[in-house]
Design a protein around this motif. Structure first.
Motif, short mmCIF file in Angstrom:
data_model
loop_
_atom_site.label_atom_id
_atom_site.label_comp_id
_atom_site.label_asym_id
_atom_site.label_seq_id
_atom_site.Cartn_x
_atom_site.Cartn_y
_atom_site.Cartn_z
N SER A 89 0.84 -1.23 0.03
CA SER A 89 0.01 -0.02 0.21
C SER A 89 0.86 1.32 0.11
O SER A 89 0.35 2.30 -0.15
N GLY A 90 2.17 1.24 0.44
CA GLY A 90 2.99 2.34 0.30
C GLY A 90 3.19 3.01 1.77
O GLY A 90 3.32 4.13 1.75
N SER A 91 2.50 2.31 2.64
CA SER A 91 2.40 3.06 4.03
C SER A 91 4.04 3.31 4.54
O SER A 91 3.96 4.30 5.33
N THR A 92 4.71 2.40 4.36
CA THR A 92 6.12 2.53 4.74
C THR A 92 6.87 3.62 3.87
O THR A 92 7.52 4.75 4.40
N LEU A 93 6.82 3.28 2.66
CA LEU A 93 7.53 4.12 1.63
C LEU A 93 7.25 5.56 1.52
O LEU A 93 8.04 6.33 1.30
N ALA A 94 5.86 5.87 1.92
CA ALA A 94 5.21 7.17 1.95
C ALA A 94 5.94 8.05 2.92
O ALA A 94 6.01 9.40 2.90
#
Length: 260
Positions: A52-57
């Protein structure tokens, strides 16, 4: 862990006769990853297993994200000036792309959270270390399972006794910690107390090492059938007792001892 259930502090313990949960009480793993990137003043970040991109964001520096099926529920770019996304498996990515060429230098921090079977994480580690520098840091997710059930190689939530966290699945990536300790005693391995299933900080890297790749098939043959039982689960936790996240984030030099 599988993101079928939003990670966080485990629900209150219930009466589960044969299963006792380990307690991890630190910050959320994605916050820990963000803090390490900032403390290291990283100029480049690689994430395998983005979902979901929760860390990358949360990451501010130039980044690469690799996942075979992005399911973003937020803007993964965040405050980054540069973001490269590769919708493919990590084996394919490392075969066809060199992060050093993309970044113009080695990967400073990498976060590995791909498929939860040990041979995949082992390959991801081997390929990632090659594109890092000696002072880089690799973070391994999901290597501190809080109960025995979630270490199964195939996720079967319907068979779980601890129903409250039946959606959590770490698979057998815990084996990679054992493998690194045995085959790469030169590495510095620091288990860290973050929720929901810990983080392993690996430093003192040697990008030129071929020890793991040379022994890869031997390792797979040796560890494929290994499983944890109640006794070996306790032994694993004793050997990998996690330090508080603040131990690293307040004195980051503790995680960065490098070879001379």
């Amino acid at each position: 862990m599988s993101e079928t259930t939003e990670p966080g502090v485990p629900p209150p313990a219930r009466a589960v006769e044969v299963l006792r949960r380990k307690a991890l009480r630190g910050p959320a793993y994605r916050e820990f990853v963000r803090d390490i990137v900032r403390l290291k003043h990283a100029r480049s970040y690689l994430e395998v297993g983005v979902q979901s991109g929760s860390t990358l964001a949360l990451i501010d520096c130039p980044s690469i994200g690799v996942d075979p099926n992005f399911i973003f529920d937020r803007n993964p770019a965040g405050k980054k000036s540069v973001l490269h996304l590769y919708q493919m498996g990590s084996d394919e990515f490392f075969r066809d792309h060199d992060p050093r060429a993309i970044f113009g230098g080695p990967v400073d921090v990498a976060f590995l959270d791909g498929l939860h079977q040990f041979e995949y994480l082992l390959r991801d580690f081997i390929n990632t270390e090659k594109v890092c520098g000696p002072a880089s840091v690799i973070l391994l997710d999901d290597c501190l399972p809080i109960n025995l059930e979630m270490t199964e190689r195939k996720h079967r939530p319907e068979l779980r006794k601890d129903k409250a966290i039946a959606g959590w699945w770490t698979g057998d990536v815990w084996k990679v910690v054992e493998i690194l300790r045995e085959y790469r005693p030169d590495l510095r391995i620091t288990p860290v107390d973050v929720v929901p299933t810990g983080s392993i900080v690996v430093s003192n890297l040697d990008p030129g090492s071929t020890r793991l790749s040379d022994a890869y098939f031997e390792i797979i043959d040796r560890f494929a059938a290994v499983e944890l039982d109640a006794k070996s689960f306790e032994t694993y936790w004793k050997a990998n007792a996690p330090v508080a996240a603040a131990t690293l984030t307040e004195d980051f030099s503790l995680s960065l001892r490098t070879r001379a």
